[in-house]
Design a protein around this motif. Sequence first.
Motif, PDB file in Angstrom:
ATOM      1  N   ALA A   1       0.835  -1.206   0.000  1.00  0.00           N
ATOM      2  CA  ALA A   1       0.000   0.000   0.000  1.00  0.00           C
ATOM      3  C   ALA A   1       0.870   1.256   0.000  1.00  0.00           C
ATOM      4  CB  ALA A   1      -0.940  -0.011   1.204  1.00  0.00           C
ATOM      5  N   THR A   2       1.963   1.232   0.740  1.00  0.00           N
ATOM      6  CA  THR A   2       2.894   2.366   0.768  1.00  0.00           C
ATOM      7  C   THR A   2       3.473   2.616  -0.611  1.00  0.00           C
ATOM      8  OG1 THR A   2       3.470   1.969   3.088  1.00  0.00           O
ATOM      9  CG2 THR A   2       5.066   3.205   1.787  1.00  0.00           C
ATOM     10  N   LYS A   3       3.760   1.550  -1.340  1.00  0.00           N
ATOM     11  CA  LYS A   3       4.323   1.686  -2.683  1.00  0.00           C
ATOM     12  C   LYS A   3       3.260   1.929  -3.743  1.00  0.00           C
ATOM     13  CE  LYS A   3       7.441  -1.377  -3.774  1.00  0.00           C
ATOM     14  NZ  LYS A   3       8.056  -2.698  -3.987  1.00  0.00           N
ATOM     15  N   GLY A   4       1.981   1.928  -3.341  1.00  0.00           N
ATOM     16  CA  GLY A   4       0.904   2.107  -4.300  1.00  0.00           C
ATOM     17  C   GLY A   4       0.646   0.875  -5.144  1.00  0.00           C
ATOM     18  N   GLU A   5       1.010  -0.295  -4.626  1.00  0.00           N
ATOM     19  CA  GLU A   5       0.892  -1.541  -5.378  1.00  0.00           C
ATOM     20  C   GLU A   5      -0.132  -2.515  -4.814  1.00  0.00           C
ATOM     21  OE1 GLU A   5       4.858  -3.113  -5.474  1.00  0.00           O
ATOM     22  OE2 GLU A   5       5.621  -1.436  -6.650  1.00  0.00           O
TER      23      GLU A   5
END
Length: 149
Positions: free
Chosen positions: A141-145
């Motif tokens: 989620a932090t990486k937008g994945e």
Amino acid sequence: MSVANQLKIIQANAHAYYLQLHQVHWLVQGPRFKAMHEMTESYYERMSELYDDAGERLLQKGLLPLLQQKELMQAATIAELSATRFDEKEVLAYVESMLNHWHESFKKLVDVAEEEGDRVTAGMADEQLETLEKDIWMLKATKGEASYL
């Protein structure tokens, strides 16, 4: 592979990751320095706990944990980290690799513990897997994945 051998590998890798995470923690740079600095600190604190937990589980089973630096270095299965500077993308990639490594290590520990009928060690490993799966989701989620159906 036995439970004892897998616990020793976990102990050695926790020690190695503890050192590497300090390297990343100290040498990260960039606009999200503080967030990356704090994240790596939380992970190296967990490595200290993993190191201790694996050693204590070995003692509970009547076995000696790894006690010498040389033993730890020989038993570790992760590559050394040589970089002297890390940006956010590199930190996140490193942490993702580490989390995936731990996930596989604890799955293996569950398997060998179940084969040996060691419910306590299997339970300990299952608790780690629960935490790791949340960590992996949060990292994605932090990486937008992160993806959801």
